[in-house]
Scaffold this motif. Structure first.
Motif, mmCIF file in Angstrom:
data_model
loop_
_atom_site.group_PDB
_atom_site.id
_atom_site.type_symbol
_atom_site.label_atom_id
_atom_site.label_comp_id
_atom_site.label_asym_id
_atom_site.label_seq_id
_atom_site.Cartn_x
_atom_site.Cartn_y
_atom_site.Cartn_z
ATOM 1 N N SER A 78 7.080 -1.072 1.010
ATOM 2 C CA SER A 78 8.472 -0.920 0.564
ATOM 3 C C SER A 78 8.878 0.466 0.076
ATOM 4 O O SER A 78 10.057 0.695 -0.154
ATOM 5 N N ASP A 79 7.957 1.408 -0.134
ATOM 6 C CA ASP A 79 8.300 2.797 -0.465
ATOM 7 C C ASP A 79 8.984 2.921 -1.833
ATOM 8 O O ASP A 79 8.301 3.077 -2.834
ATOM 9 N N ASP A 80 10.306 2.873 -1.871
ATOM 10 C CA ASP A 80 11.064 3.057 -3.127
ATOM 11 C C ASP A 80 12.113 1.942 -3.232
ATOM 12 O O ASP A 80 13.305 2.179 -3.025
ATOM 13 N N LEU A 110 0.806 -1.226 0.000
ATOM 14 C CA LEU A 110 0.000 0.000 0.000
ATOM 15 C C LEU A 110 0.838 1.275 0.000
ATOM 16 O O LEU A 110 0.287 2.372 0.070
ATOM 17 N N HIS A 111 2.151 1.133 -0.013
ATOM 18 C CA HIS A 111 3.002 2.331 -0.030
ATOM 19 C C HIS A 111 4.187 2.038 -0.935
ATOM 20 O O HIS A 111 5.218 1.530 -0.496
ATOM 21 N N LEU A 112 3.977 2.343 -2.207
ATOM 22 C CA LEU A 112 4.990 2.054 -3.210
ATOM 23 C C LEU A 112 4.942 3.141 -4.280
ATOM 24 O O LEU A 112 3.890 3.344 -4.911
ATOM 25 N N HIS A 113 6.049 3.854 -4.466
ATOM 26 C CA HIS A 113 6.130 4.879 -5.511
ATOM 27 C C HIS A 113 6.625 4.185 -6.776
ATOM 28 O O HIS A 113 7.730 3.640 -6.776
ATOM 29 N N ILE A 114 5.831 4.207 -7.837
ATOM 30 C CA ILE A 114 6.234 3.436 -9.021
ATOM 31 C C ILE A 114 7.578 3.945 -9.562
ATOM 32 O O ILE A 114 8.416 3.157 -10.002
ATOM 33 N N ASP A 171 0.531 7.909 5.380
ATOM 34 C CA ASP A 171 1.723 7.195 4.915
ATOM 35 C C ASP A 171 2.893 7.507 5.849
ATOM 36 O O ASP A 171 3.203 8.679 6.080
ATOM 37 N N HIS A 172 3.510 6.475 6.374
ATOM 38 C CA HIS A 172 4.493 6.523 7.476
ATOM 39 C C HIS A 172 3.726 6.873 8.766
ATOM 40 O O HIS A 172 2.967 6.050 9.234
ATOM 41 N N GLY A 173 3.934 8.070 9.319
ATOM 42 C CA GLY A 173 3.131 8.468 10.495
ATOM 43 C C GLY A 173 3.587 7.880 11.815
ATOM 44 O O GLY A 173 2.874 7.992 12.820
ATOM 45 N N MET A 203 -1.798 10.942 2.817
ATOM 46 C CA MET A 203 -0.707 11.935 2.810
ATOM 47 C C MET A 203 0.502 11.333 3.480
ATOM 48 O O MET A 203 0.340 10.599 4.460
ATOM 49 N N HIS A 204 1.681 11.694 2.998
ATOM 50 C CA HIS A 204 2.903 11.319 3.719
ATOM 51 C C HIS A 204 3.070 12.194 4.960
ATOM 52 O O HIS A 204 2.935 13.418 4.881
ATOM 53 N N CYS A 205 3.356 11.545 6.088
ATOM 54 C CA CYS A 205 3.928 12.233 7.248
ATOM 55 C C CYS A 205 5.202 11.462 7.530
ATOM 56 O O CYS A 205 5.209 10.512 8.315
HETATM 57 ZN ZN ZN Z 1 6.657 7.164 0.360
#
Ligand code: ZN
Ligand code: ADE
Length: 324
Positions: free
Chosen positions: A274-276, A13-17, A219-221, A193-195
């Motif tokens: 996994s984010d990036d 749910l948290h992946l920047h393509i 996102d994160h938080g 939103m990213h925090c």
């Molecule tokens: Zn991110």
């Protein structure tokens, strides 16, 4: 335990393509588009990934995506990720994309979204991985540019499930985008939103997300732990946090592992992502391994993940049943 994790039906749910652009594909796209890269080899490129905070990472991230120019480039990028996801038993992904990182350098919005959308369709049909897109605004650009991007996205509304906010958080609080988010809500988009961890004013940014924006998730938080009242509110509202342990370990000094586990113990809907992964080495399998969670905790993380997906209830329940 690694085999147990490998066997779990997973959710990302948290992946920047753009953060899945591996050096090998970067070289291939550079060749295809006649772009000269300042590195002689994949190894040299990886060696240049020497960042230790969010801004230094973002510099490398934006420079890297300069090779993405055409619809097939975006298609190939997303297909490569979906192949990797299938290999890790990821059943469903909600994928961020950063249209302004492309429109700001002359690549049209429709080139980006058509390439990604075509890959998502093929990924589902050929690999069995379901996915939806979340459009992120870059918070270090003006709110007016975010609004223009939101309006530009409307003809493609059926292809986008929600909106997010990423990039450099310093001096760019959630309230800067209050109007954009209100309009996004009106248009039917879900909101996140990213925090990012350990930013200036992290806790205040989380509070703004809840009070002033009315987000559906964060996102994160992880810094929410510093304010028990906010923790209680996300528990009461069932708001999920999309955490990314390996990314945290690189852009801050600690993995925040104890924090993530504590939030899980408290009953917050924590998820592991996994984010990036092309830059913070590790896809969802490796991120799940990084925390050394018990089987019960791992199952809870996956339950949380499917529970907070932006899928219709009956689809969600199908995935949840697979975990039982
Ligand atoms: Zn991110
Ligand atoms: N854009 C891509 N990855 C990001 C991250 N981890 N934080 C903020 N913005 C991002």
């Amino acid at each position: 335990m690694n085999d147990f994790i490998a066997g779990l039906p997973k959710c990302e749910l948290h992946l920047h393509i753009e953060g899945t652009l591996e050096p090998e594909l970067k070289f291939e796209l550079a060749r295809r588009n006649g772009i000269a890269l300042p590195y002689a080899s994949v190894e040299e490129m990886r060696a240049a990934y020497a960042f230790d905070d969010l801004p230094s990472f973002l510099g490398v991230y934006y420079e890297g995506m300069g090779v993405l120019r055409t619809e097939p480039d975006f298609y190939d990028l997303a297909m490569a990720y979906l192949r990797k996801a299938a290999s890790q038993n990821v059943r469903y992904a909600e994928i961020f994309f950063d249209p302004q990182a492309h429109t700001s350098r002359g690549v049209p919005f429709d080139v980006v979204i058509r390439g990604l959308r075509r890959a998502l369709m093929d990924g589902h049909a050929q690999l069995g991985v379901r996915a939806q897109l979340i459009m992120c605004f870059l918070r270090d650009f003006q709110a007016e540019y975010a609004m223009a991007t939101l309006l530009e996205s409307l003809p493609y509304k059926e292809w986008i499930v929600g909106v997010g906010l990423d990039s450099d958080e310093k001096g760019n609080p959630p309230v800067k985008f209050a109007e954009v988010y209100a309009r996004a809500r009106q248009e039917g988009y879900l909101l996140t939103m990213h925090c990012d961890v350990d930013q200036e004013n992290s806790v205040e940014h989380i509070r703004q997300c809840l009070d002033e924006i009315g987000v559906d998730r964060i996102d994160h938080g992880v810094n929410i732990l510093e304010d028990p009242e906010l923790v209680q509110r996300v528990i009461d509202k069932g708001i999920g946090l999309t955490c990314c342990p390996i990314s945290n370990s690189i852009v801050t000094d600690s993995m925040k592992a104890t924090g993530i586990r504590k939030l899980l113990d408290l009953g917050v809907r924590v998820t592991i992502n996994s984010d990036d992964p092309a830059y913070f080495p590790g896809y969802v399998q490796e991120n799940l391994q990084a925390l050394e969670l018990s089987r019960e905790e791992l199952l809870q993380v996956q339950r949380n993940a499917f529970e907070i997906t932006w899928l219709p209830r009956h689809v969600k329940e199908g995935y949840l049943a697979e975990l039982e």
